[in-house]
Scaffold this motif. Structure first.
Motif, PDB file in Angstrom:
ATOM      1  N   UNK A  19      16.121   0.345 -10.570  1.00  0.00           N
ATOM      2  CA  UNK A  19      14.880   0.748 -11.228  1.00  0.00           C
ATOM      3  C   UNK A  19      14.758   2.273 -11.127  1.00  0.00           C
ATOM      4  N   UNK A  20      15.135   2.679 -10.020  1.00  0.00           N
ATOM      5  CA  UNK A  20      15.037   4.352  -9.956  1.00  0.00           C
ATOM      6  C   UNK A  20      15.746   4.854 -10.895  1.00  0.00           C
ATOM      7  N   UNK A  21      17.118   4.324 -11.169  1.00  0.00           N
ATOM      8  CA  UNK A  21      17.971   4.955 -12.197  1.00  0.00           C
ATOM      9  C   UNK A  21      17.053   4.871 -13.764  1.00  0.00           C
ATOM     10  N   UNK A  22      16.751   3.496 -13.955  1.00  0.00           N
ATOM     11  CA  UNK A  22      16.025   3.509 -15.086  1.00  0.00           C
ATOM     12  C   UNK A  22      14.789   4.272 -15.355  1.00  0.00           C
ATOM     13  N   UNK A  23      14.149   4.164 -14.609  1.00  0.00           N
ATOM     14  CA  UNK A  23      12.489   5.257 -14.746  1.00  0.00           C
ATOM     15  C   UNK A  23      12.883   6.528 -14.424  1.00  0.00           C
ATOM     16  N   UNK A  24      13.728   7.118 -13.660  1.00  0.00           N
ATOM     17  CA  UNK A  24      13.995   8.402 -13.274  1.00  0.00           C
ATOM     18  C   UNK A  24      13.277   8.741 -12.310  1.00  0.00           C
ATOM     19  N   UNK A  25      12.500   7.979 -11.622  1.00  0.00           N
ATOM     20  CA  UNK A  25      11.498   8.481 -10.410  1.00  0.00           C
ATOM     21  C   UNK A  25      11.140   7.339  -9.448  1.00  0.00           C
ATOM     22  N   UNK A  26      10.884   7.621  -8.279  1.00  0.00           N
ATOM     23  CA  UNK A  26      10.583   6.748  -7.214  1.00  0.00           C
ATOM     24  C   UNK A  26       9.448   6.369  -7.657  1.00  0.00           C
ATOM     25  N   UNK A  27       8.437   7.105  -7.868  1.00  0.00           N
ATOM     26  CA  UNK A  27       6.861   6.692  -8.138  1.00  0.00           C
ATOM     27  C   UNK A  27       7.039   5.529  -9.324  1.00  0.00           C
ATOM     28  N   UNK A  28       7.645   5.992 -10.354  1.00  0.00           N
ATOM     29  CA  UNK A  28       7.640   4.935 -11.423  1.00  0.00           C
ATOM     30  C   UNK A  28       8.274   3.564 -10.917  1.00  0.00           C
ATOM     31  N   UNK A  31       6.144   1.364  -8.894  1.00  0.00           N
ATOM     32  CA  UNK A  31       5.310   0.884  -9.683  1.00  0.00           C
ATOM     33  C   UNK A  31       5.799  -0.435 -10.341  1.00  0.00           C
ATOM     34  N   UNK A  32       6.853  -0.152 -10.985  1.00  0.00           N
ATOM     35  CA  UNK A  32       7.601  -1.338 -11.607  1.00  0.00           C
ATOM     36  C   UNK A  32       8.089  -2.487 -10.960  1.00  0.00           C
ATOM     37  N   UNK A  33       8.167  -2.215  -9.576  1.00  0.00           N
ATOM     38  CA  UNK A  33       8.779  -3.268  -8.701  1.00  0.00           C
ATOM     39  C   UNK A  33       7.383  -3.752  -7.811  1.00  0.00           C
ATOM     40  N   UNK A  34       6.469  -3.218  -7.991  1.00  0.00           N
ATOM     41  CA  UNK A  34       5.266  -3.682  -7.262  1.00  0.00           C
ATOM     42  C   UNK A  34       5.559  -3.372  -5.760  1.00  0.00           C
ATOM     43  N   UNK A  35       6.070  -2.168  -5.536  1.00  0.00           N
ATOM     44  CA  UNK A  35       6.453  -1.911  -3.953  1.00  0.00           C
ATOM     45  C   UNK A  35       5.829  -0.535  -3.674  1.00  0.00           C
ATOM     46  N   UNK A  36       5.854  -0.072  -2.286  1.00  0.00           N
ATOM     47  CA  UNK A  36       4.990   1.069  -2.251  1.00  0.00           C
ATOM     48  C   UNK A  36       6.137   2.238  -2.414  1.00  0.00           C
ATOM     49  N   UNK A  37       5.687   3.428  -2.561  1.00  0.00           N
ATOM     50  CA  UNK A  37       6.993   4.501  -2.695  1.00  0.00           C
ATOM     51  C   UNK A  37       7.582   4.720  -1.601  1.00  0.00           C
ATOM     52  N   UNK A  38       7.006   4.554  -0.227  1.00  0.00           N
ATOM     53  CA  UNK A  38       7.579   4.614   1.027  1.00  0.00           C
ATOM     54  C   UNK A  38       8.857   3.664   1.371  1.00  0.00           C
ATOM     55  N   UNK A  39       8.370   2.336   1.023  1.00  0.00           N
ATOM     56  CA  UNK A  39       9.438   1.118   0.788  1.00  0.00           C
ATOM     57  C   UNK A  39      10.480   1.563   0.010  1.00  0.00           C
ATOM     58  N   UNK A  40      10.292   2.177  -1.278  1.00  0.00           N
ATOM     59  CA  UNK A  40      11.477   2.656  -2.202  1.00  0.00           C
ATOM     60  C   UNK A  40      12.127   3.590  -1.445  1.00  0.00           C
ATOM     61  N   UNK A  41      11.464   4.650  -1.031  1.00  0.00           N
ATOM     62  CA  UNK A  41      12.372   5.735  -0.354  1.00  0.00           C
ATOM     63  C   UNK A  41      13.343   5.255   0.862  1.00  0.00           C
ATOM     64  N   UNK A  42      12.683   4.471   1.653  1.00  0.00           N
ATOM     65  CA  UNK A  42      13.533   3.995   2.913  1.00  0.00           C
ATOM     66  C   UNK A  42      14.697   3.030   2.303  1.00  0.00           C
ATOM     67  N   UNK A  43      14.357   2.240   1.495  1.00  0.00           N
ATOM     68  CA  UNK A  43      15.488   1.207   1.224  1.00  0.00           C
ATOM     69  C   UNK A  43      16.467   2.241   0.447  1.00  0.00           C
ATOM     70  N   UNK A  44      16.522   3.237  -0.558  1.00  0.00           N
ATOM     71  CA  UNK A  44      17.413   3.943  -0.924  1.00  0.00           C
ATOM     72  C   UNK A  44      18.011   4.872   0.191  1.00  0.00           C
ATOM     73  N   UNK A  45      17.464   5.140   1.182  1.00  0.00           N
ATOM     74  CA  UNK A  45      18.066   5.900   2.263  1.00  0.00           C
ATOM     75  C   UNK A  45      19.046   5.123   3.006  1.00  0.00           C
TER      76      UNK A  45
END
Ligand code: PGA
Length: 308
Positions: A19-28, A31-45
Motif C-alpha cells: 500500500x505504501x509503494x502504491x500510494x507513495x506515502x505512509x499517510x495515504x 487511509x487506504x488500509x484504515x489504519x493509523x499512521x503510527x501503526x503503518x510506520x511501526x509495521x514497516x520498521x
C-alpha cells in the motif's frame, strides 16, 4: 542466521508495504488500509528490522524506496498474487459453492446496486458479498489496490485500463421542493434556475464531476451556496427550501421523492450511464465471471426496474 522467509514479517506487513509503494506515502497508505499512521510506520520498521536493511528513505515529505525495498515490493506483489490465484482455484474447485464477490461502488449507485445483487445472492446463497460504498474519488483510490472484483461508476476514470459494461442510463436531473415556485413552471430558462441557491456534492463526488464538466462545456454557471457530502442530506435540504440541486434520478426513483419535484430546465438533465468496471489485466475468478454474465443477461431488466 534464520533463512529469509522465516525472518520476513507477516502477510499483513507485506500488504502494508504494498500500500505504501502504491500510494507513495505512509499517510495515504494508512487511509487506504484504515489504519493509523503510527501503526503503518511501526509495521514497516519491523519489516525493515527483520530483513536487516533499510527499505526506504524519507526525503522531506517524499518517501523513496531503496533497492532492497524495491526488491521486497516486487516479491510481496508476487506472493499476494499467488494467494489470489490460490483463492480463485479453491473456489473453482468448490464449483461456486462458496467464495466472496467484492464490489466497490460510488455512493449514488447504492440505490441501484442492491437491486441487482438481490437475485444473484438468491441463486448463489453461499457467496458472500463485500460491498464498499464511497464517493468517486475514493473508489478510484481503491482501483489502485485491485482488491475488488468489480467497480460501479458512471464516470469511469480514463487513466486505468478498464473493461466497461454499460448497464443503465443515469440522468442527472434538476430538483426543487414541491412548494418551490419553479416546481409549477415548464421550460424554465437555465439562467432562472441558476439564480436559485444551489446545493452541490463535495469535490471528489462523481455527481459533482459531471455537473462541473457539463457546465464548463456549455459555459454555464450556478449560484453554489452549500457543499453537502450526501445525496440524502441534499434531498432533505432541498425539501426544507434551502435551495435547488441536480442529482441522479435514481436518488428519487429508488430513494424516495416525497416533497421534491424534478424540474423542466433548459440544458438539463445531464446524460450519463452506469458502468460495471473491472481492471482489464486482473484474472477473473469463477464467481466474478458468473456475476459478469448475470449483469450482462439482466441488463434490460435493470433498465425496466429503473424506468418505473
Ligand atoms: P458520486 O458518484 O456518488 O461520487 O457522486 C456518482 C457518479 O459517478 O455519477
Amino acid at each position: 542466521m534464520a533463512r529469509l522467509h522465516a525472518r520476513v514479517g507477516t502477510i499483513r506487513q507485506l500488504e502494508i508495504l504494498l500500500a505504501v509503494s502504491r500510494t507513495g506515502s505512509i499517510t495515504k497508505a494508512s487511509k487506504l488500509l484504515h489504519l493509523t499512521q503510527p501503526t503503518v510506520s511501526v509495521q514497516l520498521k519491523k519489516l525493515a528490522d527483520d530483513v536487516g536493511v533499510p527499505l526506504y528513505e524519507q526525503l522531506g515529505r517524499k518517501l523513496l524506496f531503496t533497492e532492497a525495498g524495491l526488491e521486497l515490493v516486487k516479491s510481496a506483489r508476487e506472493i499476494m498474487e499467488s494467494f489470489d490465484r490460490l483463492e480463485m482455484k479453491l473456489s473453482d474447485l468448490q464449483g461456486l459453492k462458496a467464495g466472496t464477490l467484492r464490489l466497490a461502488v460510488v455512493t449514488t449507485s447504492k440505490y441501484l446496486t442492491p437491486h441487482f445483487l438481490g437475485e444473484f445472492v438468491k441463486t448463489y446463497p453461499a457467496i458472500d458479498i463485500v460491498l464498499k460504498v464511497a464517493n468517486r474519488r475514493q473508489i478510484i483510490e481503491h482501483l489502485e489496490t485491485g482488491e475488488y472484483d468489480f467497480y460501479v461508476f458512471s464516470h469511469p476514470p480514463e487513466n486505468y485500463e478498464l473493461e466497461l459494461v454499460p448497464f443503465s442510463a443515469n440522468p442527472l436531473v434538476p430538483i426543487a421542493a414541491l412548494s418551490h415556485p419553479l416546481a409549477r413552471e415548464k421550460k424554465i430558462p437555465f439562467e432562472v434556475f441558476a439564480r436559485e441557491p444551489f446545493l452541490i456534492r463535495e469535490m471528489g463526488s462523481g455527481t459533482r464531476y459531471a455537473i462541473d464538466r457539463h457546465l464548463s462545456a456549455k459555459g454555464l454557471e450556478l449560484n453554489v451556496r452549500m457543499t453537502i457530502e450526501s445525496n440524502e442530506a441534499i434531498k432533505h435540504c432541498v425539501m426544507s427550501e434551502l435551495g435547488v440541486s441536480i442529482l441522479s434520478r435514481h436518488t428519487l426513483a429508488l430513494g424516495g421523492s416525497s416533497g421534491l419535484k424534478e424540474l423542466d430546465v433548459e440544458h438539463l438533465p445531464i446524460r450519463s450511464e452506469w458502468y460495471l468496471a473491472r481492471l482489464a489485466n486482473k484474472e477473473m475468478s469463477v464467481i466474478a465471471s458468473t456475476f459478469l454474465d448475470y449483469v450482462q443477461a439482466k441488463g434490460e431488466l435493470f433498465a425496466e426496474l429503473l424506468a418505473t
